[in-house]
Enzyme design. Structure first.
Site, PDB file in Angstrom:
ATOM      1  N   HIS A   1       0.811  -1.213   0.000  1.00 48.94           N
ATOM      2  CA  HIS A   1       0.000   0.000   0.000  1.00 48.94           C
ATOM      3  C   HIS A   1       0.842   1.259   0.000  1.00 48.94           C
ATOM      4  O   HIS A   1       0.495   2.240  -0.647  1.00 48.94           O
ATOM      5  CB  HIS A   1      -0.935   0.005   1.199  1.00 48.94           C
ATOM      6  CG  HIS A   1      -2.085  -0.916   1.018  1.00 48.94           C
ATOM      7  ND1 HIS A   1      -2.743  -1.032  -0.182  1.00 48.94           N
ATOM      8  CD2 HIS A   1      -2.686  -1.776   1.847  1.00 48.94           C
ATOM      9  CE1 HIS A   1      -3.701  -1.908  -0.070  1.00 48.94           C
ATOM     10  NE2 HIS A   1      -3.688  -2.391   1.158  1.00 48.94           N
TER      11      HIS A   1
ATOM     12  N   GLU B   1       2.458 -17.774 -25.374  1.00 49.76           N
ATOM     13  CA  GLU B   1       3.473 -17.855 -24.316  1.00 49.76           C
ATOM     14  C   GLU B   1       4.069 -19.251 -24.189  1.00 49.76           C
ATOM     15  O   GLU B   1       4.828 -19.526 -23.271  1.00 49.76           O
ATOM     16  CB  GLU B   1       2.946 -17.320 -22.980  1.00 49.76           C
ATOM     17  CG  GLU B   1       1.576 -17.767 -22.589  1.00 49.76           C
ATOM     18  CD  GLU B   1       1.047 -17.077 -21.321  1.00 49.76           C
ATOM     19  OE1 GLU B   1       1.776 -16.336 -20.660  1.00 49.76           O
ATOM     20  OE2 GLU B   1      -0.125 -17.334 -21.001  1.00 49.76           O
TER      21      GLU B   1
ATOM     22  N   ASP C   1       6.503 -15.707 -19.878  1.00 48.81           N
ATOM     23  CA  ASP C   1       6.433 -17.167 -19.967  1.00 48.81           C
ATOM     24  C   ASP C   1       7.084 -17.700 -21.243  1.00 48.81           C
ATOM     25  O   ASP C   1       7.745 -18.731 -21.214  1.00 48.81           O
ATOM     26  CB  ASP C   1       4.974 -17.641 -19.885  1.00 48.81           C
ATOM     27  CG  ASP C   1       4.504 -17.746 -18.447  1.00 48.81           C
ATOM     28  OD1 ASP C   1       5.297 -18.228 -17.607  1.00 48.81           O
ATOM     29  OD2 ASP C   1       3.367 -17.344 -18.151  1.00 48.81           O
TER      30      ASP C   1
HETATM   31  C1  PEP Z   1       3.635 -13.352 -19.625  1.00 50.18           C
HETATM   32  O1  PEP Z   1       3.798 -14.558 -19.392  1.00 50.18           O
HETATM   33  O2  PEP Z   1       4.422 -12.675 -20.320  1.00 50.18           O
HETATM   34  C2  PEP Z   1       2.471 -12.652 -19.065  1.00 50.18           C
HETATM   35  C3  PEP Z   1       2.190 -11.410 -19.408  1.00 50.18           C
HETATM   36  O3  PEP Z   1       1.731 -13.323 -18.146  1.00 50.18           O
HETATM   37  P1  PEP Z   1       2.131 -13.465 -16.589  1.00 50.18           P
HETATM   38  O4  PEP Z   1       3.342 -12.604 -16.355  1.00 50.18           O
HETATM   39  O5  PEP Z   1       0.928 -13.025 -15.846  1.00 50.18           O
HETATM   40  O6  PEP Z   1       2.409 -14.925 -16.505  1.00 50.18           O
HETATM   41 MG    MG Z   2       2.173 -15.715 -18.528  1.00 47.88          MG
END
Ligand code: PEP
Ligand code: MG
Length: 561
Positions: free
Chosen positions: A183, A425, A449
């Site tokens: 916060h 991803e 990812d």
């Molecule tokens: C990613 O994998 O790039 C993405 C945007 O999803 P997250 O970071 O929420 O896994």
């Molecule tokens: Mg992701």
């Protein structure tokens, strides 16, 4: 003079001023036990403390949503039962029962992998402190004593602290605890004040009245700076303010290169508050609404109505601009307090995201129905995460079609033509990008990812973090391949991973033809500034060369040049 380096910036800015070190009243509990005859009195004292805290919070909740959450927490039956059980069964006084119960809940939150959830533990502690002050009959008035311009240095700062602080005099914050989603960080960003959080040992290094120079952008604090350091920071301050002014002006201009190539600059958000904070950055839309926070903040799977209210508000806030809402991406490192995922050897390769949704069809359908209905109130788009096969995409769309049929039969208003896209991803989704492109309305590349799965490098493992590199030729070629496949099918390709806001990556992504860059709102103006001084023709040339490189070092050399 002492220099402290800090890793985590909560809110950027450069300031100099005197330290105001916050001293709190002693809120530790008396550890004596009570007799049977005192039980009733202690219960009554605790209930009176709740009533008094409720009265304060009801007033505060009118101006700040965080207190609305505290108002709920203070009345939470689990907290109440926890304290009362200790008074009755363990014969502990009300203060001690409260302390132990709050510590127990705060520890459960603190143990969670997700930083956002860990920070929710600080809400619990804040509510606990408020109740403790009521029980002990003391005021936490440390912050009401600020009468001149200062940098506030504290163990931690809670939302309730802003209510008593004279913000006119606050130049910045430094706290020993807290993370970037705490916060105090959110508060600092909202107030546009520089802040550094999680600064270990700061309370030992700084005394009341010490001079402080802080650069929250680069994460440095100088305690009692000498004349040379003061002069340096004065210059930094001026440069920072000049840059902020420039960026504010740039934020009003189109996201366009000098040779006329335009792209969309979108924001990534996790809740409505984030959207409200993103709008002043003149974003073109929301490229990723991570809905998992809605699930993680709750103690139950959020109902259709609960979700609908949030998505509808998001759609309305964007006034016709795109809001790409990602369906539940849970599992991996993101847990739910009310659902057991079971122990897995490889959670990132396990039961997560679309896999959970296709398994728990009711949970998925609840979300899809809420999204379809919210679609009637603005430009909502649906995005599926972690897809690896056309079968998965087809099944998700079948369920979406069933939801539409149900809503039609119920006579509920919804968007029949809602645009559906998917995240790229996984390497599988890149290999099949042509097949996917003809079946969806857009792609968004999740490089966080995609990098980990392409390289088989865990995104959270510190031991191999040097290998986690989105500039690796395999990752870059996967990005290019995705963009080419998307464009061949005539769909938009965006990116919502962290890579989208990397200034070094910008010319390459631009040259590859990326249409939409989605990032944390605070990064948008910097990226826009960079874009407005990058030639598209040169970016294309550079991207062509980069796409042919086999070595990381060749890519690095090209980008340096
Ligand atoms: C990613 O994998 O790039 C993405 C945007 O999803 P997250 O970071 O929420 O896994
Ligand atoms: Mg992701």
């Amino acid at each position: 003079m002492k220099t402290i380096n800090v890793k985590r910036t909560a809110s950027k800015g450069v300031v100099m001023g005197k330290a105001y070190v916050v001293k709190r009243p002693d809120l530790s509990a008396d550890r004596s036990m009570i007799s049977d005859s005192m039980v009733e009195k202690e219960v009554a004292r605790y209930e009176a403390a709740i009533e008094a805290a409720k009265a304060d919070l009801s007033v505060l909740a009118e101006t700040n949503a965080i207190f609305g959450a505290h108002l709920e927490l203070v009345q939470d039956p689990t907290l109440y039962d926890g304290v009362i059980d200790k008074i009755k069964d363990e014969k502990k006084n009300a203060e001690l029962s409260l302390e132990e119960t709050v510590d127990m809940f705060a520890a459960i939150f603190a143990d969670m992998d997700d930083e956002y959830m860990r920070e929710r533990g600080s809400d619990m502690k804040d509510v606990g402190k408020r109740l403790m002050c009521k029980l002990k009959g003391v005021e936490d008035s440390a912050l009401s004593g600020i009468t001149e311009k200062v940098i506030v240095v504290a163990q931690d700062l809670a939302p309730s602290d802003t209510a008593v602080m004279n913000l006119e005099y606050v130049l910045g914050f430094i706290t020993q605890e807290g993370g970037v989603t705490s916060h105090v960080s959110i508060m600092a960003r909202n107030l546009n004040l520089p802040a550094l959080v999680g600064v270990e040992g700061i309370l030992e290094d700084v005394a009341m009245g010490d001079e402080i120079a802080m650069d929250a952008k680069n994460g440095t604090i100088i305690v009692n700076p000498d004349e040379a350091a003061k002069a340096e920071y004065a210059q930094k301050m001026e440069a920072f303010q000049k840059r902020e002014k420039e960026l504010a002006e740039i934020s009003l201009l189109p996201a366009e290169t000098p040779d006329g190539k335009t792209v969309e600059l979108f924001a990534n958000v996790g809740n409505i508050e984030d959207i409200k904070n993103a709008l002043p950055h003149h974003i073109d839309g929301i490229g990723l609404f991570r809905t998992e926070f809605l699930y993680m903040e709750n103690d139950h799977f959020p109902t259709e109505e609960e979700q609908f209210a949030v998505y509808k508000e998001a759609a309305e806030l964007l006034e016709g601009k795109e809001v790409i809402i990602r369906t539940l991406d849970i599992g991996g490192d993101k847990e739910l307090s009310y659902f057991d995922f079971g122990k897995e050897e490889n959670p990132f390769l396990g039961y997560r995201a679309i896999r959970v949704c296709l398994d728990k069809e009711d949970v998925f359908k609840t979300q899809l129905r809420a999204l379809l209905r919210a679609g009637a109130y603005g430009n909502v788009r649906i995005m599926y995460p972690m897809i690896i096969s056309v079968e998965e995409l087809d099944r998700a769309n079948e369920l979406l079609a069933i939801c539409k049929e149900e809503l039609r039969a119920e006579g509920k208003e919804f968007n029949e033509d809602i645009v559906v896209g998917m995240m790229i991803e996984t390497p599988a989704s890149v290999v099949l990008a042509d097949d996917f492109a003809s079946r969806v309305g857009f792609f968004s590349i999740g490089t966080n990812d995609l990098t980990q799965y392409t390289l088989a490098v865990d995104r959270g493992n510190k031991k191999i973090s040097h290998m986690y590199n989105s500039f690796h030729p395999a990752v870059l070629r996967n990005i290019k391949r995705t963009i080419d496949a998307g464009h061949a099918a005539g769909i938009k390709v965006g990116m919502c991973g962290e890579f989208a806001s990397d200034p070094k990556a910008l010319p390459v992504l631009l040259g590859f033809g990326l249409d939409e860059f989605s990032m944390s709102a605070g990064a948008v103006s910097e990226v826009k500034a960079e874009l407005r001084s990058t030639s598209y023709a040169e970016a294309q040339e550079l991207a062509d060369k980069v796409a042919k490189c086999a070595y990381v070092k060749e890519i690095d050399a090209l980008l340096e040049a």
